[in-house]
Design a protein around this motif. Structure first.
Motif, short mmCIF file in Angstrom:
data_model
loop_
_atom_site.label_atom_id
_atom_site.label_comp_id
_atom_site.label_asym_id
_atom_site.label_seq_id
_atom_site.Cartn_x
_atom_site.Cartn_y
_atom_site.Cartn_z
N TYR A 46 28.28 44.39 -18.32
CA TYR A 46 27.44 44.40 -19.53
C TYR A 46 26.14 45.12 -19.27
N GLU A 47 25.48 45.44 -20.37
CA GLU A 47 24.17 46.06 -20.28
C GLU A 47 23.22 45.33 -21.21
N CYS A 48 21.94 45.47 -20.91
CA CYS A 48 20.91 45.01 -21.83
C CYS A 48 20.98 45.94 -23.04
N SER A 49 20.82 45.39 -24.24
CA SER A 49 20.89 46.25 -25.42
C SER A 49 19.72 47.23 -25.46
N GLN B 71 19.71 54.42 -17.59
CA GLN B 71 20.81 53.48 -17.85
C GLN B 71 20.92 52.41 -16.77
N GLY B 72 19.76 52.07 -16.15
CA GLY B 72 19.80 51.13 -15.03
C GLY B 72 19.86 49.66 -15.42
N LEU B 73 19.92 49.35 -16.71
CA LEU B 73 20.03 47.94 -17.12
C LEU B 73 21.48 47.60 -17.40
N ALA B 74 22.34 47.87 -16.43
CA ALA B 74 23.78 47.63 -16.57
C ALA B 74 24.35 47.26 -15.22
N SER B 75 25.38 46.41 -15.23
CA SER B 75 26.06 46.02 -13.99
C SER B 75 27.43 45.46 -14.33
N ASN B 76 28.20 45.18 -13.29
CA ASN B 76 29.54 44.63 -13.48
C ASN B 76 29.79 43.55 -12.44
N GLY B 77 30.39 42.44 -12.87
CA GLY B 77 30.64 41.37 -11.91
C GLY B 77 31.94 40.65 -12.16
N GLY C 3 24.10 42.02 -23.04
CA GLY C 3 23.51 41.09 -22.08
C GLY C 3 22.77 39.91 -22.69
N VAL C 4 22.10 40.15 -23.80
CA VAL C 4 21.27 39.09 -24.38
C VAL C 4 22.06 37.83 -24.71
N THR C 5 23.37 38.00 -24.94
CA THR C 5 24.22 36.87 -25.28
C THR C 5 24.39 35.92 -24.09
N ASN C 6 24.25 36.46 -22.89
CA ASN C 6 24.62 35.72 -21.68
C ASN C 6 23.48 34.83 -21.20
N VAL C 7 23.26 33.75 -21.93
CA VAL C 7 22.12 32.86 -21.68
C VAL C 7 22.13 32.32 -20.24
N LYS C 8 21.03 32.57 -19.54
CA LYS C 8 20.90 32.12 -18.15
C LYS C 8 20.24 30.74 -18.12
N TRP C 9 20.27 30.08 -16.98
CA TRP C 9 19.66 28.74 -16.79
C TRP C 9 20.02 27.82 -17.95
N LEU C 10 21.29 27.82 -18.30
CA LEU C 10 21.78 27.05 -19.45
C LEU C 10 21.44 25.57 -19.27
N SER C 11 20.86 24.95 -20.29
CA SER C 11 20.52 23.53 -20.18
C SER C 11 21.20 22.69 -21.25
N GLN C 12 21.50 23.31 -22.39
CA GLN C 12 22.03 22.52 -23.50
C GLN C 12 22.89 23.40 -24.40
N ILE C 13 23.96 22.79 -24.91
CA ILE C 13 24.76 23.43 -25.95
C ILE C 13 24.72 22.50 -27.15
N HIS C 14 24.31 23.02 -28.29
CA HIS C 14 24.21 22.21 -29.49
C HIS C 14 25.16 22.75 -30.55
N LEU C 15 26.00 21.85 -31.08
CA LEU C 15 26.97 22.28 -32.09
C LEU C 15 26.46 21.88 -33.46
N GLN C 16 26.42 22.84 -34.35
CA GLN C 16 25.84 22.57 -35.67
C GLN C 16 26.58 23.29 -36.78
N GLU C 17 26.25 22.87 -38.01
CA GLU C 17 26.92 23.46 -39.16
C GLU C 17 26.19 24.70 -39.65
N ASN C 18 24.84 24.69 -39.52
CA ASN C 18 24.03 25.79 -40.04
C ASN C 18 23.97 26.97 -39.09
N ARG C 19 23.65 28.12 -39.64
CA ARG C 19 23.38 29.29 -38.80
C ARG C 19 22.12 29.02 -37.99
N PHE C 20 22.11 29.50 -36.76
CA PHE C 20 20.95 29.34 -35.91
C PHE C 20 20.03 30.55 -36.10
#
Ligand SMILES: Nc1nc2c(c(=O)[nH]1)N[C@H]1C(S)=C(S)[C@@H](COP(=O)(O)O)O[C@H]1N2
Ligand SMILES: [Mo]
Length: 390
Positions: free
Chosen positions: A123-126, A134-140, A231-248
């Protein structure tokens, strides 16, 4: 530039990889520079490229140094908006709240107990662009628990329409409401809609990269990886997942990571304002090398996982010619390494460019074609490079 691998180091590397046989890492088809192989200098790279500002935790990948399918953890590009939190993995707990059968506090070992999967994702940073070569990209290769497996296990209520992923990092934000500023403290957060479509690529909560625990900079001990998304989707240091009905509607979801497009339709300008989500197809020439009189052009493709139709290279505005995709990166969400044998390169400066196309007919646009995009993110335009043949 960093020192290049010598042949002996390459051999050592591949032995080390054989040792990781359990992970089933494919053979490296593209090693670092072979004997007698020389780097042909790009004339479009600033001398100080990649030099990190002292104290900065943002890191660019010098794409001239790509030496295999997987980016080493110490080279992996790194971006975040706040500080990098330091989290103790033994006492770490992931909170799962909202529309679930029972709120959960899960330790890493409980998560591991839900079954382990591995997936290659590049992925890359948008915000990645020619400006940073193009240095904000990597593969793992990521190891973790499939989000779907976790949700099946804990029981998600049918009203849940959105899963919101919170990082442990937060900062002061100014939120505008009808011209009036409100100062609030907000954690980094992104959401995914609870649709088959968003889950199709197999998002996972990852605790390891290339067979090793995540480093602090990569979001240890746990992060989200959504293969094929920016990349922005890939939340680091994840602490919580909240499930909801409304758009965030948090800042990083609804405001900061957007793109403005202007489309001409029947003499009228139509404006689109869209969120940053799936990666738009992009290819980049990363280096050119020479062994005696033979030249090779080498690069990578990032995309949303749709199969590729072709990667082509054009020299000095000449015809498009097929490049060869490397077998080691054929997994759907991996970046794709490619190479092209450049015959008859003459002395002097040359312009070379690559273009990727997928089977759905998405073609990497030229910068001119992409001019309808008014804002800077998601710059996936063709990236002409200049090299000097001595
Ligand atoms: N918690 C948290 N996660 C985050 C961010 C952040 O600021 N905080 N930045 C995002 C952005 S913009 C990018 S491009 C990727 C970078 O991931 P990497 O550093 O592993 O390459 O992390 C994403 N995840
Ligand atoms: Mo980013």
């Amino acid at each position: 530039m960093k020192t290049r691998f010598t042949r002996r180091e390459i051999v050592k590397q591949s032995l080390a990889l054989t040792g990781l046989g359990v992970m089933g890492l494919p053979e490296w088809q593209i090693p670092a520079l072979a004997q007698n192989e020389e780097l042909v200098p790009f004339t479009d790279v600033p001398d100080d490229f990649g030099r990190q500002a002292p104290g900065s935790t943002i890191r660019l990948l010098d794409i001239r140094d790509i030496d295999g399918p997987y980016t080493d953890k110490d080279d992996f590009y790194t971006v975040q908006h706040f500080d990098q939190p330091l989290i103790d993995s033994d006492s770490f707990r992931l909170d799962i709240t909202g529309l679930v059968d029972q709120p959960q506090r899960l330790s890493l070992s409980e998560l591991r107990g839900m079954g382990e999967i591995e997936i290659d994702a590049g992925y890359e940073c948008s915000g990645n662009s020619p400006r940073v070569i193009q240095g904000l990209a990597s593969n793992g290769r990521w190891t973790g628990v499939a989000l779907q497996a976790l949700f099946d296990r804990i029981g998600v209520k049918s009203e849940a329409r959105e899963a919101v992923f919170f990082g442990s990092d937060s900062g002061e934000e100014t939120v505008d409401f009808r011209g009036r500023p409100y100062e609030i403290e907000q954690p980094f957060a992104r959401s995914l809609p609870m649709t088959d479509d968003a889950f199709a690529s197999g998002p996972l909560l990852a605790y390891a990269l290339n067979g090793e625990p995540l480093t602090r900079g990569q979001g240890a001990p746990l992060r989200l990886i959504v293969p094929g998304w920016y990349g922005v989707t890939n939340v680091k240091w994840l602490s919580q997942i909240h499930l909801q009905e409304n758009r965030f509607l948090g800042k990083w979801q609804a405001r900061w990571y957007r793109t403005l497009w202007a489309e001409e339709r029947g003499g009228e300008t139509i404006w689109h304002e869209t969120e940053v989500s799936r990666q738009r197809i992009k290819s980049v020439i990363a280096r050119v090398t020479r062994v005696s009189n033979e030249h090779e052009v080498f690069g990578f493709v990032l995309h949303d996982g749709t199969s590729l139709q072709s990667v082509e290279v054009s020299i000095d505005n000449g015809p498009w010619q097929q490049a060869t995709l490397d077998r080691s990166t054929s997994n759907p969400f991996s970046w794709k390494l490619f190479r092209f044998r450049w015959t008859g390169a003459s002395q002097g400066e040359h312009t070379i460019v690559s273009r990727a196309t997928d089977v759905k007919g998405n073609v990497q646009p030229t910068a001119d074609e992409l001019a309808i995009k008014q804002t800077g993110l998601e710059d996936h335009a063709q990236f002409p490079r200049t090299v000097l043949i001595g």
